[in-house]
Design a protein around this motif. Structure first.
Motif, short mmCIF file in Angstrom:
data_model
loop_
_atom_site.label_atom_id
_atom_site.label_comp_id
_atom_site.label_asym_id
_atom_site.label_seq_id
_atom_site.Cartn_x
_atom_site.Cartn_y
_atom_site.Cartn_z
N LEU A 87 27.10 61.37 35.47
CA LEU A 87 28.86 62.88 35.38
C LEU A 87 28.19 63.90 35.19
CD1 LEU A 87 30.54 60.57 33.25
CD2 LEU A 87 31.00 61.11 35.97
N GLY A 88 27.01 64.35 34.31
CA GLY A 88 26.76 66.16 33.61
C GLY A 88 26.97 65.69 32.01
N PHE A 89 26.31 67.15 31.54
CA PHE A 89 26.56 67.26 30.65
C PHE A 89 27.81 66.69 29.51
CE2 PHE A 89 26.50 70.24 26.46
CZ PHE A 89 25.73 68.92 25.70
N VAL A 90 28.55 67.66 30.19
CA VAL A 90 30.70 68.23 30.14
C VAL A 90 30.97 67.20 29.97
CG1 VAL A 90 32.47 69.48 30.25
CG2 VAL A 90 30.01 70.75 30.07
N PRO A 91 30.76 66.27 30.66
CA PRO A 91 32.03 64.97 31.25
C PRO A 91 31.63 63.56 30.41
CG PRO A 91 31.11 65.40 33.22
CD PRO A 91 30.58 66.96 32.79
N ALA A 92 30.14 63.87 29.97
CA ALA A 92 29.37 62.77 29.19
C ALA A 92 30.11 62.52 28.40
CB ALA A 92 27.91 62.49 29.49
N LEU A 93 29.49 64.00 27.42
CA LEU A 93 29.64 64.41 25.90
C LEU A 93 30.67 64.01 25.83
CD1 LEU A 93 28.50 65.44 23.18
CD2 LEU A 93 28.82 67.74 24.24
N PHE A 94 32.18 65.11 26.52
CA PHE A 94 33.54 64.75 26.18
C PHE A 94 34.06 63.32 26.17
CE2 PHE A 94 38.40 63.93 28.00
CZ PHE A 94 38.45 65.07 26.92
N PHE A 95 33.55 62.80 26.95
CA PHE A 95 33.73 61.29 26.88
C PHE A 95 33.33 60.07 25.79
CE2 PHE A 95 35.40 62.00 31.35
CZ PHE A 95 36.33 61.38 31.52
N THR A 96 32.44 60.71 25.59
CA THR A 96 30.95 60.02 24.17
C THR A 96 32.35 60.38 23.06
OG1 THR A 96 29.37 60.58 25.38
CG2 THR A 96 29.15 60.46 22.88
N SER A 97 31.95 61.51 22.39
CA SER A 97 33.40 61.96 21.79
C SER A 97 34.22 61.32 21.69
CB SER A 97 33.29 63.61 21.25
OG SER A 97 32.02 64.53 21.75
N LEU A 98 35.34 61.00 22.35
CA LEU A 98 36.33 60.59 22.69
C LEU A 98 36.41 59.60 22.46
CD1 LEU A 98 39.40 61.64 23.20
CD2 LEU A 98 38.54 60.91 26.22
N ILE A 99 35.91 58.65 22.91
CA ILE A 99 35.27 57.29 22.65
C ILE A 99 34.72 56.73 20.47
CG2 ILE A 99 33.48 55.03 22.03
CD1 ILE A 99 33.11 55.73 25.63
N ALA A 100 33.78 57.70 20.12
CA ALA A 100 33.89 57.77 18.69
C ALA A 100 34.66 58.29 18.03
CB ALA A 100 32.07 58.66 18.04
N SER A 101 35.95 59.22 18.60
CA SER A 101 36.79 59.75 17.99
C SER A 101 37.59 57.82 17.50
CB SER A 101 36.79 60.76 18.11
OG SER A 101 38.43 59.98 19.42
N PHE A 102 37.98 57.56 18.32
CA PHE A 102 38.58 56.06 17.59
C PHE A 102 38.44 55.07 16.99
CE2 PHE A 102 40.72 57.98 21.72
CZ PHE A 102 42.03 58.24 21.48
N ALA A 103 36.26 55.41 16.29
CA ALA A 103 36.76 54.30 15.02
C ALA A 103 37.33 55.04 13.67
CB ALA A 103 35.09 55.32 14.99
N SER A 104 38.26 55.62 13.40
CA SER A 104 39.01 56.07 12.59
C SER A 104 40.28 55.28 12.94
CB SER A 104 39.66 57.46 11.95
OG SER A 104 40.20 57.70 11.86
N GLN A 105 41.03 54.45 11.74
CA GLN A 105 42.47 54.48 12.26
C GLN A 105 42.99 55.34 12.14
OE1 GLN A 105 42.39 50.99 9.04
NE2 GLN A 105 42.03 49.69 10.73
N ARG A 106 43.25 56.83 11.54
CA ARG A 106 43.82 57.30 11.77
C ARG A 106 43.97 58.03 12.38
NH1 ARG A 106 42.95 59.89 6.05
NH2 ARG A 106 40.52 58.65 6.35
N MET A 107 42.71 58.27 13.27
CA MET A 107 43.08 59.62 14.56
C MET A 107 43.76 58.92 15.60
SD MET A 107 41.06 61.68 15.87
CE MET A 107 39.74 61.55 15.21
N LYS A 108 44.91 59.75 16.14
CA LYS A 108 46.39 59.99 16.84
C LYS A 108 45.17 60.40 17.90
CE LYS A 108 48.92 59.26 13.64
NZ LYS A 108 49.00 58.50 13.14
N PRO A 109 45.98 60.29 19.16
CA PRO A 109 45.53 60.62 20.63
C PRO A 109 45.96 62.26 20.60
CG PRO A 109 46.74 58.95 20.60
CD PRO A 109 47.44 59.38 19.13
N TRP A 110 46.21 62.52 20.84
CA TRP A 110 46.05 64.63 21.15
C TRP A 110 44.99 65.03 19.59
CZ3 TRP A 110 47.00 67.61 16.75
CH2 TRP A 110 47.24 66.65 15.61
N MET A 111 44.98 64.18 18.66
CA MET A 111 43.68 65.23 17.92
C MET A 111 42.30 64.46 18.38
SD MET A 111 43.10 66.48 15.18
CE MET A 111 42.19 67.42 14.21
N ALA A 112 41.82 63.27 18.92
CA ALA A 112 40.78 63.03 19.75
C ALA A 112 40.32 64.29 20.54
CB ALA A 112 40.91 61.17 19.62
N LEU A 113 41.40 63.86 21.14
CA LEU A 113 41.47 64.89 22.96
C LEU A 113 40.88 66.28 22.19
CD1 LEU A 113 44.63 63.91 24.45
CD2 LEU A 113 41.92 64.29 25.24
#
Length: 153
Positions: free
Chosen positions: A96-122
């Motif tokens: 994928l390259g650095f940019v998309p891989a890092l974006f999706f990695t951050s997106l996946i990890a951000s949902f570890a918190s139950q308080r994380m809202k989708p717009w905040m994760a983005l």
């Protein structure tokens, strides 16, 4: 209020850290150490092993002084989102390259918190990606593909 006694969970954790440190120090035995300015292949693993042994010793000694709280429930949500994130990054960064891989990695990890809202994760994922590209690409000039061959149609 905490009472003075022996905490078995802290002692086990400290002993585990010490054992891991000794194991990795033993694995680095025989590798050339070098100096602090010209590190050999065994220098950094040995240094990290020593740090791990010292931290384990502190934890082990602390176990005899203060009794801690009992272990609570296991955070399964955190485990299922945090652990796969770096695996996903490692498996997709070349394709994928650095940019998309890092974006999706951050997106996946951000949902570890139950308080994380989708717009905040983005927003968090975009921020981490922009910051990382600024630091690693523009600041440090590291050679990597921003977008990989999987995205070249």
């Amino acid at each position: 209020m905490k009472s003075l006694s022996f905490d078995a969970t802290e002692a086990i954790c400290g002993a585990f850290f010490i054992a891991l440190g000794v194991f990795f120090a033993w694995q680095s035995y025989g590798l050339e150490l070098g100096t602090a300015f010209r590190m050999g292949p065994g220098y950094f693993p040995l240094l990290l092993s020593i740090v791990l042994i010292v931290l384990g010793a502190f934890i082990f000694v602390r176990a005899g002084k203060v009794s801690g709280e009992p272990l609570g429930p296991i955070a399964w949500r955190g485990i299922f989102f945090i652990l796969p994130a770096p695996i996903f990054f490692g498996m997709t960064v070349r394709g994928l390259g650095f940019v998309p891989a890092l974006f999706f990695t951050s997106l996946i990890a951000s949902f570890a918190s139950q308080r994380m809202k989708p717009w905040m994760a983005l927003a968090l994922s975009v921020g981490i990606t922009v910051f990382s590209v600024a630091v690693f690409d523009y600041g440090l000039g590291l050679p990597f593909q921003r977008f990989g061959p999987w995205l070249n149609f």
